[in-house]
Design a protein around this motif. Structure first.
Motif, PDB file in Angstrom:
ATOM      1  N   LEU A  15     -22.184 -12.403 -18.113  1.00  0.00           N
ATOM      2  CA  LEU A  15     -23.049 -12.477 -19.412  1.00  0.00           C
ATOM      3  C   LEU A  15     -24.112 -11.755 -19.155  1.00  0.00           C
ATOM      4  N   VAL A  16     -24.215 -10.718 -20.094  1.00  0.00           N
ATOM      5  CA  VAL A  16     -25.564  -9.998 -20.135  1.00  0.00           C
ATOM      6  C   VAL A  16     -26.415 -10.359 -21.230  1.00  0.00           C
ATOM      7  N   VAL A  17     -27.761 -10.903 -21.115  1.00  0.00           N
ATOM      8  CA  VAL A  17     -28.508 -11.502 -22.323  1.00  0.00           C
ATOM      9  C   VAL A  17     -29.580 -10.553 -22.578  1.00  0.00           C
ATOM     10  N   SER A  18     -29.749 -10.172 -23.831  1.00  0.00           N
ATOM     11  CA  SER A  18     -30.862  -9.456 -24.309  1.00  0.00           C
ATOM     12  C   SER A  18     -32.013 -10.330 -24.523  1.00  0.00           C
ATOM     13  N   PRO A  19     -33.382  -9.588 -24.827  1.00  0.00           N
ATOM     14  CA  PRO A  19     -34.347 -10.411 -24.878  1.00  0.00           C
ATOM     15  C   PRO A  19     -34.477 -11.169 -26.088  1.00  0.00           C
ATOM     16  N   VAL A  20     -35.115 -12.511 -25.823  1.00  0.00           N
ATOM     17  CA  VAL A  20     -35.401 -13.083 -27.203  1.00  0.00           C
ATOM     18  C   VAL A  20     -36.433 -12.599 -28.001  1.00  0.00           C
ATOM     19  N   LEU A  21     -36.791 -13.085 -29.274  1.00  0.00           N
ATOM     20  CA  LEU A  21     -37.539 -12.686 -30.087  1.00  0.00           C
ATOM     21  C   LEU A  21     -39.022 -12.851 -29.389  1.00  0.00           C
ATOM     22  N   CYS A  22     -39.845 -11.584 -29.370  1.00  0.00           N
ATOM     23  CA  CYS A  22     -41.270 -11.545 -29.143  1.00  0.00           C
ATOM     24  C   CYS A  22     -41.843 -10.458 -30.001  1.00  0.00           C
ATOM     25  N   PRO A  23     -42.548 -11.258 -31.049  1.00  0.00           N
ATOM     26  CA  PRO A  23     -42.973 -10.268 -31.971  1.00  0.00           C
ATOM     27  C   PRO A  23     -43.759  -9.046 -31.822  1.00  0.00           C
ATOM     28  N   MET A  24     -44.817  -9.127 -30.589  1.00  0.00           N
ATOM     29  CA  MET A  24     -45.730  -8.116 -30.365  1.00  0.00           C
ATOM     30  C   MET A  24     -44.951  -6.953 -29.729  1.00  0.00           C
ATOM     31  N   ALA A  28     -36.750 -17.589 -37.182  1.00  0.00           N
ATOM     32  CA  ALA A  28     -36.950 -19.118 -37.519  1.00  0.00           C
ATOM     33  C   ALA A  28     -37.455 -19.805 -36.389  1.00  0.00           C
ATOM     34  N   ASP A  29     -37.023 -19.489 -35.280  1.00  0.00           N
ATOM     35  CA  ASP A  29     -37.489 -20.693 -34.167  1.00  0.00           C
ATOM     36  C   ASP A  29     -39.109 -20.157 -33.773  1.00  0.00           C
ATOM     37  N   CYS A  30     -39.209 -18.935 -33.835  1.00  0.00           N
ATOM     38  CA  CYS A  30     -40.823 -18.431 -33.739  1.00  0.00           C
ATOM     39  C   CYS A  30     -41.568 -19.019 -34.670  1.00  0.00           C
ATOM     40  N   ALA A  31     -41.217 -18.989 -35.925  1.00  0.00           N
ATOM     41  CA  ALA A  31     -42.043 -19.599 -36.883  1.00  0.00           C
ATOM     42  C   ALA A  31     -42.266 -21.177 -36.824  1.00  0.00           C
ATOM     43  N   GLU A  32     -41.433 -21.675 -36.297  1.00  0.00           N
ATOM     44  CA  GLU A  32     -41.208 -23.264 -35.878  1.00  0.00           C
ATOM     45  C   GLU A  32     -42.055 -23.694 -34.648  1.00  0.00           C
TER      46      GLU A  32
END
Length: 388
Positions: A267-276, A347-351
């Motif tokens: 399983l190749v997983v790409s990056p989670v959200l990191c706004p900067m 949505a997770d980053c906002a919470e």
């Protein structure tokens, strides 16, 4: 009290055990890999025993473990909390402990200079365990180099019998290593492994998921039933390569893993959200204003316009990884892709915002671990049990 020699059959999650003057030092990369890179960051991270645990069967009601940890000190930054030892009895949490004793490694964030001072051995003690035959695990601090010195119990111990669980081998960045999780069993890979009922080998290497060939060879040569690689953020953090090099490097990394695991679910997983870093390249730098206030916070120092010259951003990396897996999967049906934003998105980053701009806290790790388990281990997922 019985003193039991610390041997490989009592230790899980390490690729190698180094005999030291005090005892055993678990490594998460073998000596051959370590010899091929002189980066002190890698040396520090691979020797931190994320996912490494003692596992034994016993009737003991008291367990003592002597260790020599290395405490990291960063001048000008609030002290880091002491590493945590988590005790599990028959897979359930049964206590935690920390040590104030140990050596210190003082690192200057501005220059990278480091000074090591040897300190005393300490003892973590767990009492009141049930007087029945049981499986006991002691998970070592995921973020604190730890030499194992002695194991004592008030009843004999033996290795845990093979329970027939599948072995999950995972590689990733500091998020996979467990940065900012409170304890070793609350890093997202540890949580996901518990939910998926698999044995974890965690090669999450803070700052060092850089498509290094020696890491690919370590993955290739490690027995496993399930494999995942979470790639991208460290390549942006370090500004290590451009788009031209990225695609072939990913192909080579996957090719090497497949040499040792031709048919295992991969399983190749790409990056989670990191706004900067979504649209701004690296390198990643420390925020000097935060440091002046005694806080650690990161910032992107690249220029979005540099994407035209091939600089990598998280959005670019996600697109490339999806394309590579899509094209390779035509001939490799056991190869799968997971967009990291399904684990932690807008949505997770906002919470649950990233406290330092880069790493999730314990609540964020729990969400990512639960999401990964639901997506990967459930029916239809890459790691689901399949007939035959």
């Amino acid at each position: 009290m019985h003193t039991t020699p610390l041997t490989a059959d009592l230790i899980r999650g390490a690729l190698e055990l180094e005999r030291t003057a005090h005892g055993l030092l678990p490594h998460r990369l073998p000596a051959r890999a370590r010899a091929q890179c002189a980066d002190p960051q890698l040396a520090l991270m691979e020797a931190q025993p994320s996912g490494v645990r003692l596992a034994f069967r016993t009737r003991a009601t008291t367990v003592e473990l002597d260790t020599l940890p290395i405490k990291r000190v960063y001048p000008g930054v609030p002290p880091r909390p002491d590493g945590v030892y988590d005790l599990l009895v028959d897979g359930r949490p049964a206590g935690s402990a920390s040590l104030t004793e140990g050596s210190t490694l003082t690192i200057d964030l501005a220059t990278g200079a480091a000074e090591h001072r040897t300190g005393p051995v300490g003892t973590v003690r767990f009492t009141g365990l049930p007087d029945t035959a049981k499986d006991v695990e002691i998970w070592l601090p995921h973020n604190e180099t730890t030499e194992l010195v002695a194991l004592r119990t008030d009843a004999p111990v033996e290795p845990v019998p093979d329970r027939g669980r599948r072995v999950w081998l995972h590689h990733g960045s500091s998020l996979s290593h467990g940065s900012d999780a409170a304890t070793p069993t609350t890093t997202w890979p540890a949580l996901a492994a518990s939910l998926g009922r698999v044995e974890l080998i965690n090669l999450g290497l803070g700052g060092s998921a850089l498509l290094d060939p020696f890491t690919a060879r370590a993955l290739r040569d490690t027995p496993a039933d399930l494999i995942s690689v979470k790639l991208g953020i460290n390549l942006v953090n370090t500004d290590l390569m451009r788009l031209r090099a990225f695609g072939p490097a990913v192909h080579g990394f996957l090719d090497t893993i497949r040499e040792g695991h031709p048919d295992a679910p991969l399983l190749v997983v790409s990056p989670v959200l990191c706004p900067m870093h979504e649209d701004t390249p690296g390198p990643t730098g420390m925020d000097p204003a935060a440091l002046a206030e005694g806080r650690v916070r990161y910032r992107a120092t690249g220029d979005p316009a540099e994407r035209a010259g091939g600089k990598l951003t998280l959005r670019v990396i996600r697109e490339e990884l999806a394309r590579i897996v899509r094209e390779r999967s035509a001939e490799d049906p056991a190869l799968h892709h997971l967009d990291g934003r399904e684990l932690y998105g807008e949505a997770d980053c906002a919470e649950l915002p990233l406290p330092d701009g880069l790493h999730p806290d314990t609540a964020g790790h729990r969400r990512i671990g639960e999401r990964f388990a639901a997506l990967a281990f459930a029916a239809g997922g890459a790691f689901a049990h399949r007939a035959g």
